[in-house]
Design a protein around this motif. Structure first.
Motif, PDB file in Angstrom:
ATOM      1  N   ILE A 109       6.799  -6.837   5.971  1.00  0.00           N
ATOM      2  CA  ILE A 109       4.967  -6.217   6.051  1.00  0.00           C
ATOM      3  C   ILE A 109       4.535  -7.184   6.706  1.00  0.00           C
ATOM      4  CG2 ILE A 109       4.200  -5.973   3.530  1.00  0.00           C
ATOM      5  CD1 ILE A 109       8.034  -6.590   3.429  1.00  0.00           C
ATOM      6  N   TYR A 153       3.400  -9.044  -3.756  1.00  0.00           N
ATOM      7  CA  TYR A 153       4.487  -7.871  -3.575  1.00  0.00           C
ATOM      8  C   TYR A 153       5.368  -7.256  -3.635  1.00  0.00           C
ATOM      9  CZ  TYR A 153       6.774  -3.946  -0.433  1.00  0.00           C
ATOM     10  OH  TYR A 153       7.285  -3.325  -0.398  1.00  0.00           O
ATOM     11  N   GLY A 187      -1.526  -3.521   3.566  1.00  0.00           N
ATOM     12  CA  GLY A 187      -0.313  -4.227   4.089  1.00  0.00           C
ATOM     13  C   GLY A 187       0.101  -2.987   5.255  1.00  0.00           C
ATOM     14  N   ARG A 211      -2.382  -3.421   8.216  1.00  0.00           N
ATOM     15  CA  ARG A 211      -1.599  -2.558   9.273  1.00  0.00           C
ATOM     16  C   ARG A 211      -2.263  -2.950  10.602  1.00  0.00           C
ATOM     17  NH1 ARG A 211      -2.837   2.238   5.783  1.00  0.00           N
ATOM     18  NH2 ARG A 211      -1.510   1.284   3.854  1.00  0.00           N
ATOM     19  N   LEU A 216       1.133 -11.484  -0.016  1.00  0.00           N
ATOM     20  CA  LEU A 216       2.724 -10.997   0.705  1.00  0.00           C
ATOM     21  C   LEU A 216       3.903 -11.265  -0.485  1.00  0.00           C
ATOM     22  CD1 LEU A 216       3.074 -11.361   4.021  1.00  0.00           C
ATOM     23  CD2 LEU A 216       2.380  -9.427   2.772  1.00  0.00           C
ATOM     24  N   VAL A 275       1.762  -1.422  -1.797  1.00  0.00           N
ATOM     25  CA  VAL A 275       1.723  -1.979  -0.049  1.00  0.00           C
ATOM     26  C   VAL A 275       0.166  -2.471   0.599  1.00  0.00           C
ATOM     27  CG1 VAL A 275       1.602  -1.638   2.095  1.00  0.00           C
ATOM     28  CG2 VAL A 275       3.520  -1.243   0.895  1.00  0.00           C
ATOM     29  N   GLU A 304      13.192  -5.261   5.914  1.00  0.00           N
ATOM     30  CA  GLU A 304      11.658  -5.290   5.570  1.00  0.00           C
ATOM     31  C   GLU A 304      10.420  -5.786   5.791  1.00  0.00           C
ATOM     32  OE1 GLU A 304       8.422  -2.670   1.697  1.00  0.00           O
ATOM     33  OE2 GLU A 304      10.586  -3.943   1.547  1.00  0.00           O
ATOM     34  N   GLN A 338       3.717  -2.332   7.571  1.00  0.00           N
ATOM     35  CA  GLN A 338       5.480  -2.240   6.978  1.00  0.00           C
ATOM     36  C   GLN A 338       6.196  -2.069   8.332  1.00  0.00           C
ATOM     37  OE1 GLN A 338       5.158   0.446   3.525  1.00  0.00           O
ATOM     38  NE2 GLN A 338       7.087  -1.460   2.494  1.00  0.00           N
ATOM     39  N   HIS A 354       7.612   3.501   9.953  1.00  0.00           N
ATOM     40  CA  HIS A 354       6.588   2.143   9.670  1.00  0.00           C
ATOM     41  C   HIS A 354       5.646   2.167   8.984  1.00  0.00           C
ATOM     42  CE1 HIS A 354       5.607   3.319  13.936  1.00  0.00           C
ATOM     43  NE2 HIS A 354       5.532   4.488  13.486  1.00  0.00           N
TER      44      HIS A 354
END
Length: 228
Positions: free
Chosen positions: A135, A57, A111, A139, A54, A108, A133, A113, A91
């Motif tokens: 993250i 990212y 991941g 998912r 993360l 992403v 946002e 969102q 999302h």
């Protein structure tokens, strides 16, 4: 506004998964004739689990130099840009199909969102100030619980005799950009199934179920239909 957002981030309950919060400020250029915003990633961020993926990212996001998002800007699958354009939360869940040709999808990766536009009340209407946002390293099936922790409800009153057109009018009154878009209004029925309200009959069933439970309000969800 910053203190409010920091409090939201601090109180958020990350449910057994690594997650990163960050805030994109929406800034207008007073010298530009174009209608839109430059999205600037701020230092307002929270990564309590210190997940390295993360953090990577976030570094990639910081490399974006104040991208401009206007009414006709092609934002593709970049969800913060899409939320700034539509003014609607969005999302990326387990149901999203990864497009290797799309840079945002590659950024992403595996991941998930959740993005939410943030407004302040200014004069005759609401002003967009930025995008939250969230993250996650993996998912989720959905982000409903996360959404409900941090979003602000828009409330309005409908009489029991209301028709679908009345609901449509109330929604578009609060979200002007929806007047020229295709969108859905949904709710959860007594069995926990998410149902679309698309007719007078659907709305009456929704209100009758709510009344039978003695509920004082009905929680509805608005989402923009994405084109093929």
């Amino acid at each position: 506004m910053e203190s409010i957002l920091r409090e939201v981030f601090r109180k958020f309950n990350i449910l057994n998964i690594s997650g990163l919060f960050q805030f994109w400020a929406c800034i207008r250029d007073p010298d530009s004739e174009e209608v839109g915003w430059n999205l600037m990633l701020t230092d307002l961020a929270c990564n309590p689990t210190q997940d390295q993926g993360l953090e990577d990212y976030r570094k990639r996001c910081l490399e974006r130099h104040y991208p401009f998002v206007g009414r006709t800007t092609s934002v593709g699958n970049w969800l913060p840009g899409r939320a700034a354009q539509t003014l609607i939360a969005d999302h990326r869940t387990t149901h999203h199909v990864l497009d290797q040709e799309d840079q945002h999808s590659r950024d992403v990766g595996a991941g998930g969102q959740l993005v939410l536009p943030v407004f302040i009340n200014e004069g005759a209407g609401n002003k967009l100030v930025g995008i939250i946002e969230y993250i996650t390293s993996e998912r989720k099936e959905n982000y409903i619980q996360d959404f409900e922790q941090i979003h602000i409800y828009c409330r309005f009153t409908l009489p029991l005799s209301a028709r679908f057109t009345d609901l449509h009018a109330e929604v578009t009154m609060r979200f002007k950009k929806l007047e020229h878009q295709i969108y859905r209004v949904e709710y959860y029925n007594t069995e926990g199934i998410r149902i679309s309200i698309s007719s007078d009959e659907n709305l009456q069933i929704c209100m009758a179920e709510s009344s039978s439970r003695g509920a004082k309000f009905i929680k509805m969800f608005v989402s923009v239909e994405q084109g093929e």
